[in-house]
Write an enzyme that holds these catalytic residues in place. Sequence first.
Site, PDB file in Angstrom:
ATOM      1  N   ARG A 118     -10.270  -6.425 -17.139  1.00  0.00           N
ATOM      2  CA  ARG A 118      -9.899  -7.744 -16.617  1.00  0.00           C
ATOM      3  C   ARG A 118     -11.133  -8.386 -16.003  1.00  0.00           C
ATOM      4  NH1 ARG A 118      -5.617  -7.953 -11.845  1.00  0.00           N
ATOM      5  NH2 ARG A 118      -7.435  -7.344 -10.619  1.00  0.00           N
ATOM      6  N   HIS A 156       0.832  -1.207   0.000  1.00  0.00           N
ATOM      7  CA  HIS A 156       0.000   0.000   0.000  1.00  0.00           C
ATOM      8  C   HIS A 156       0.864   1.254   0.000  1.00  0.00           C
ATOM      9  CE1 HIS A 156      -4.195  -1.448   1.471  1.00  0.00           C
ATOM     10  NE2 HIS A 156      -4.216  -1.102   0.209  1.00  0.00           N
ATOM     11  N   GLU A 203       0.740 -14.185 -16.057  1.00  0.00           N
ATOM     12  CA  GLU A 203       1.036 -13.990 -14.636  1.00  0.00           C
ATOM     13  C   GLU A 203       1.706 -15.208 -14.012  1.00  0.00           C
ATOM     14  OE1 GLU A 203      -2.493 -11.456 -12.813  1.00  0.00           O
ATOM     15  OE2 GLU A 203      -3.263 -13.026 -14.131  1.00  0.00           O
ATOM     16  N   ARG A 256       4.475 -12.254  -2.129  1.00  0.00           N
ATOM     17  CA  ARG A 256       4.683 -10.830  -2.417  1.00  0.00           C
ATOM     18  C   ARG A 256       4.434  -9.935  -1.214  1.00  0.00           C
ATOM     19  NH1 ARG A 256      -0.239  -9.768  -6.657  1.00  0.00           N
ATOM     20  NH2 ARG A 256      -0.262  -7.624  -5.921  1.00  0.00           N
ATOM     21  N   ASN A 308       3.466  -8.233 -11.021  1.00  0.00           N
ATOM     22  CA  ASN A 308       3.400  -8.506  -9.585  1.00  0.00           C
ATOM     23  C   ASN A 308       3.259 -10.005  -9.329  1.00  0.00           C
ATOM     24  OD1 ASN A 308       3.335  -5.734  -9.570  1.00  0.00           O
ATOM     25  ND2 ASN A 308       1.221  -5.564  -8.887  1.00  0.00           N
ATOM     26  N   ASP A 309       2.249 -10.613  -9.940  1.00  0.00           N
ATOM     27  CA  ASP A 309       2.043 -12.050  -9.748  1.00  0.00           C
ATOM     28  C   ASP A 309       3.100 -12.868 -10.475  1.00  0.00           C
ATOM     29  OD1 ASP A 309      -0.009 -12.705  -7.960  1.00  0.00           O
ATOM     30  OD2 ASP A 309      -1.539 -12.068  -9.382  1.00  0.00           O
ATOM     31  N   CYS A 352       1.005  -4.291 -17.142  1.00  0.00           N
ATOM     32  CA  CYS A 352       0.102  -3.531 -16.273  1.00  0.00           C
ATOM     33  C   CYS A 352       0.457  -3.690 -14.806  1.00  0.00           C
ATOM     34  CB  CYS A 352      -1.351  -3.949 -16.516  1.00  0.00           C
ATOM     35  SG  CYS A 352      -1.686  -5.700 -16.185  1.00  0.00           S
TER      36      CYS A 352
END
Length: 552
Positions: A323, A186, A412, A446, A435-436, A483
């Site tokens: 998505r 965050h 991913e 993560r 990220n994934d 993305c």
Amino acid sequence: MPTVLRGIGIGGGAGHGPVARMARPPVPPPPRTVPPVERSTEAAAARTALAEVAAALDRRAAAATGPAADVLSAQALMVTDPALAERAEALALEGADGPRALTGAFGEFRAALDAAGGLFAERVADLDDLRDRAVAALLGLPMPGLPDPGHPHVLVADDLAPADTALLDPAQVIALVTERGGPTSHTAILARGLGVPAVVGCAGADGLAEGRTVLVDAAAGTVEADPAPGAVDAAAARERRRRRAAELTGPGRTAEGHAVKLLVNLGAPQEWEAAAAAESEGVGLFRTEFLFLDRADAPSVAEQTDVYARVFAAFTGRRAVVRTLDAGADKPLPFATAADEQNPALGVRGLRTATRDPGLLDDQLRALAAAARDSAADVWVMAPMVSLPAEAAAFAERVRAHGLSTAGAMVEVPAAALRADALAGACDFLSIGTNDLSQYAFAADRTLASLADLLDPWQPALLDLVHMTATAGARHGRPVGVCGEAAADPALALVLVGLGVTSLSAAPGALPDIRAALAAHTLAECRELADIARTSPDAATARARVGERARF
């Protein structure tokens, strides 16, 4: 002599100034056993403290905008969970004093989130902050939170709760440094949205004393204590050049005119206004989960159609990549996911939920098609967590059967990248969720700060997977976008373009720096930078070498 600490840089800026540290959490008095006659009073005080914290967060949410408002509202919802208040009351009625009752109740919730893993574990820091605020409210102590030294400063903390990050004043906070956190935390996401240079996961930050001068270089991922005047001057000159270049407008282009679409990531409704107003070529990732979360049943086709139509209207004449529902793992839904999965991050999530409940996907596609019919947006639809080319082909067929013309697959998991050639042949475009992809490629949760170095998007192995995917897309004439959070780093954006990526999707506030970085470099230079990064031995070296070569 200067001391240089290293972490994960967020954004491309730099800043220097005196350190101001976060206020310490409240220290409750020694525990005491409450006599039976006083226990109901203690229980009521605990419940009142929770209500006060929730009300304060709601006020902050009302004053905030964009992602910050959404995060603060989510915080308020957490602290108003009836089960939390009931557990605190029960502990107080058993004889615990108010602070211990609150701490015990939050501790039980914390343990449950930590055990769930994924993004649930990432919310542990949120619960710790809410606990401290509730204890402070009960004891009448000052709230833990942001310092106010009366002058611009570099904010240093172990970690930042969303309630604090959301209210950072960029006019006062020159830069941000946290001991914990990763590139998808965050703190990182909100700092990037605010345009504040940040270095997270910075080991040794707890040793930076109040008032000590530091130079934070987000591009290099470094924090230099007691910097030499020459280093400060050089960073200031780079920052001035960066800000001048960020005033560029128009579509994404390299120096000689090679097109790279610059798109925005879009989530909850609070983000829509800022995202639509940003100078972008559309939406590269529209997350639809907010429609499905915190409810017992799936939204109706009519409800979904109305929401999608409003988003498409805001991006008339521009691309809108949607998505489909990414449920499971850290986003379980009572009507879509099983509660007994032993390892939900590796379970039925994303597109896989359609095997359990195909009606969910069909209803969403039906709503998207209805909204697209009356829209002038260029609507593309992609599936999350695609592992096999056959899944991509089946999804594309399903999308077209509902009257939507452009279907894509997200890359991913490593299997999708390894078979990217067949994947690209089965659908119309590919979108890489870094990220994934990092999490699965490195077998690293993560949310764990201790593994943040593995999740650094500069990892050469991750860049190899991106290159493999982009090359396959080019062979088939398919666009390949990124993305994930990697797209928001201006230096890394150059590398991604050099690897063959055709579009970059990030938070609206990140686009000016990316546009400026592209405009200052040719495609050939981007390819050279990509080679430098891929052949580096590790992420830190890749970042440093590219930064030096690209003059960041």
